[in-house]
Design a protein around this motif. Structure first.
Motif, mmCIF file in Angstrom:
data_model
loop_
_atom_site.group_PDB
_atom_site.id
_atom_site.type_symbol
_atom_site.label_atom_id
_atom_site.label_comp_id
_atom_site.label_asym_id
_atom_site.label_seq_id
_atom_site.Cartn_x
_atom_site.Cartn_y
_atom_site.Cartn_z
ATOM 1 N N GLU A 37 -42.193 -1.606 3.310
ATOM 2 C CA GLU A 37 -41.248 -0.489 3.329
ATOM 3 C C GLU A 37 -39.870 -0.948 2.848
ATOM 4 N N ALA A 38 -39.479 -2.162 3.242
ATOM 5 C CA ALA A 38 -38.171 -2.700 2.848
ATOM 6 C C ALA A 38 -38.062 -2.827 1.333
ATOM 7 N N ILE A 39 -39.125 -3.269 0.679
ATOM 8 C CA ILE A 39 -39.111 -3.423 -0.783
ATOM 9 C C ILE A 39 -38.968 -2.062 -1.456
ATOM 10 N N LYS A 40 -39.666 -1.042 -0.923
ATOM 11 C CA LYS A 40 -39.540 0.309 -1.475
ATOM 12 C C LYS A 40 -38.113 0.827 -1.320
ATOM 13 N N LEU A 41 -37.510 0.556 -0.160
ATOM 14 C CA LEU A 41 -36.123 0.980 0.056
ATOM 15 C C LEU A 41 -35.180 0.278 -0.909
ATOM 16 N N LEU A 42 -35.419 -1.000 -1.118
ATOM 17 C CA LEU A 42 -34.561 -1.778 -2.008
ATOM 18 C C LEU A 42 -34.671 -1.276 -3.448
ATOM 19 N N ASP A 43 -35.857 -0.843 -3.837
ATOM 20 C CA ASP A 43 -36.066 -0.300 -5.183
ATOM 21 C C ASP A 43 -35.360 1.044 -5.358
ATOM 22 N N ARG A 44 -35.279 1.818 -4.269
ATOM 23 C CA ARG A 44 -34.819 3.204 -4.364
ATOM 24 C C ARG A 44 -33.356 3.411 -3.997
ATOM 25 N N GLU A 45 -32.843 2.587 -3.090
ATOM 26 C CA GLU A 45 -31.512 2.806 -2.543
ATOM 27 C C GLU A 45 -30.506 1.783 -3.066
ATOM 28 N N ASP A 46 -29.230 2.097 -2.882
ATOM 29 C CA ASP A 46 -28.158 1.151 -3.217
ATOM 30 C C ASP A 46 -27.900 0.261 -2.011
ATOM 31 N N ILE A 47 -28.355 -0.972 -2.086
ATOM 32 C CA ILE A 47 -28.235 -1.930 -0.982
ATOM 33 C C ILE A 47 -27.353 -3.090 -1.432
ATOM 34 N N ASP A 48 -26.448 -3.531 -0.540
ATOM 35 C CA ASP A 48 -25.557 -4.651 -0.874
ATOM 36 C C ASP A 48 -26.066 -5.984 -0.354
ATOM 37 N N ILE A 49 -26.786 -5.968 0.772
ATOM 38 C CA ILE A 49 -27.259 -7.207 1.373
ATOM 39 C C ILE A 49 -28.450 -6.902 2.274
ATOM 40 N N VAL A 50 -29.365 -7.860 2.411
ATOM 41 C CA VAL A 50 -30.553 -7.695 3.249
ATOM 42 C C VAL A 50 -30.544 -8.741 4.353
ATOM 43 N N ILE A 51 -30.833 -8.295 5.586
ATOM 44 C CA ILE A 51 -31.087 -9.207 6.709
ATOM 45 C C ILE A 51 -32.574 -9.092 6.999
ATOM 46 N N LEU A 52 -33.315 -10.184 6.842
ATOM 47 C CA LEU A 52 -34.777 -10.136 6.796
ATOM 48 C C LEU A 52 -35.393 -11.107 7.799
ATOM 49 N N ASP A 53 -36.243 -10.564 8.692
ATOM 50 C CA ASP A 53 -36.965 -11.408 9.650
ATOM 51 C C ASP A 53 -38.052 -12.194 8.921
ATOM 52 N N LEU A 54 -38.210 -13.453 9.277
ATOM 53 C CA LEU A 54 -39.179 -14.300 8.590
ATOM 54 C C LEU A 54 -40.611 -13.982 9.001
ATOM 55 N N PHE A 55 -40.833 -13.803 10.300
ATOM 56 C CA PHE A 55 -42.192 -13.614 10.802
ATOM 57 C C PHE A 55 -42.408 -12.155 11.189
#
Length: 448
Positions: A37-55
């Motif tokens: 879902e995060a990748i789809k959001l990144l493709d569609r929305e204007d995002i400046d930075i991502v905070i991403l859980d590893l596991f």
């Protein structure tokens, strides 16, 4: 403008606490519970930075990171983990993560990491913009009288805030003219935002130009910043402006006239300071007379018109353009740059280029790919251009007879109007560029 942070974590309480904390600190947040879902959001929305859980279950953070960096290299990603695994942290950094923090993250460290990541992102964007404004691989080339007149117009209008309408056939370099104006303007340190109006689906036009609020329509799961806001303080380049849908033109007119926009789903007026440069290969005055383009918008855009000449009208620039393109193509493809003999230049000069400078470059690229010779001659050029010889017989079948008849009609029309291309094209119901293409295809030349 508020920066937008995408928080990706399968634990709802972590997402919520981070989101609340960052909102207090002045950031806008979007939440996602998994990598896909995060990748789809990144493709569609204007995002400046991502905070991403590893596991995370499903697509884990490391795999999501790899995909994110492939598609959005310049968006920084800060990784989170509760496991304190140094080896995985090093691996994430190798795959493009900006930083790595333990969960739950120390708020001071988190803010410092976000600040530094955004600062790095801004520096990269500024560097990329400066590189693009040095015209990247392309630049305006030519010392003909027509090109010198074009340079003078650019110098005259660039320092002003005047709106500019650049007209010319496809492939003449209208975008390069717009870039040159921006580069020489007082806004040169701010953004140059290009919008290809012909490439935007009609239903997305308003959102692309003005943005939208979260929930304003189906699929609007977060706020989007439009092109006018992105260009605030800089230049907005409306390429193929004649393709803006008629129903949207009043809103574009208002934005230009008053410097006010409204995002879809909002009543709030947003003031923007944007210089408009538009370009078209269409006859907008004709479109106005046919009620396909608003007259008031045309006059708003057409404050300072600049006409970019087709290459056939300044053929003396073919030699410097050819030298530039041959060297450029050779460097790009690790070729040894061949020499160009006089016969090749003559062959190039005898062609009229319905696709203009872009077509010249494409021809030269094909020639360099197909030829292993150290010297390019006329045979190399004509084999690619496909120039036909006089008195060509088109055959006795239906297709051949149609071509012969078409050639005869065009030649008779050209003779009738003393080879005035514009008048002949109008009589035949063709665009000038289409008539030139047919003349080249049928080897129609004026006998001197």
């Amino acid at each position: 403008m508020m920066k937008r942070i995408l928080i990706v974590d399968d634990e709802k309480n972590i997402r919520l606490s981070l989101s609340n904390f960052l909102k207090v600190e002045g950031y806008e947040t979007i939440e996602s519970e998994d990598g896909e879902e995060a990748i789809k959001l990144l493709d569609r929305e204007d995002i400046d930075i991502v905070i991403l859980d590893l596991f995370m279950p499903g697509l884990d953070g490391m795999e999501a990171l790899k995909i994110m960096k492939q598609r959005h290299e310049n968006i920084p990603v800060i990784m989170l983990t509760a496991h304190g695994n140094t080896e995985r942290a090093v691996q994430a950094i190798k795959h493009g993560a900006y930083d790595f923090l333990d969960k739950p993250p120390n708020t001071d460290k988190m803010l410092v990491a976000i600040y530094n990541a955004l600062d790095m992102k801004q520096l990269r964007e500024e560097k990329n913009e400066l590189e693009s404004l040095s015209y990247g691989k392309e630049k305006l080339i030519g010392e003909s009288t027509l090109m010198k007149e074009l340079y003078q117009q650019i110098e005259r209008v660039a320092p002003l805030n005047t709106r500019v309408l650049i007209v010319g056939e496809s492939g003449t370099g209208k975008e390069l003219v717009a870039l040159a104006i921006h580069k020489k303007s007082k806004r040169k340190e701010r953004r140059f935002i290009k919008v290809n109006c012909a490439a935007i689906p009609s239903e997305l036009f308003e959102s692309e130009f003005f943005g939208h609020e979260k929930g304003s329509f189906t699929g609007a799961i977060s706020k989007k910043i439009g092109k006018f806001e992105k260009a605030d303080g800089g230049t907005l380049f409306l390429d193929e402006v004649g393709d803006i849908p008629l129903h949207l033109q009043p809103k574009i007119l208002r934005a230009i006239q008053y410097g006010e926009i409204q995002r879809i789903g909002s009543d709030k007026e947003i003031y923007v300071d944007v210089r408009i440069i538009a370009a078209t290969n269409r006859d907008l005055q004709k479109a106005v007379s046919e009620n396909k383009f608003r007259e008031d918008l045309f006059y708003r855009l057409n404050v300072f018109p600049i006409s970019v000449p087709p290459l056939r009208e300044h053929k003396e620039d073919i030699l410097p353009l050819t030298n530039h393109f041959v060297n450029q193509i050779a460097v790009e493809n690790n070729f040894k740059s061949p020499s160009i003999d006089d016969s090749a230049i003559n062959a190039l000069m005898n062609y009229d280029y319905p696709g203009n400078i872009r077509e010249l470059r494409n021809i030269l690229e094909r020639v360099l790919i197909l030829s292993s010779s150290e010297t390019i001659s006329d045979s190399h050029i004509t084999s690619v251009i496909g120039i036909k010889h006089d008195d060509e017989h088109y055959g006795d079948d239906l297709k051949g007879k149609v071509l012969s008849t078409e050639k005869k009609v065009i030649e008779e029309t050209l003779e009738k109007y003393n080879w005035n291309i514009s008048k002949a094209a109008k009589h035949l119901g063709l665009e000038r560029s289409h008539l030139y293409k047919k003349m080249n295809k049928l080897n129609i030349k004026r006998q001197r």
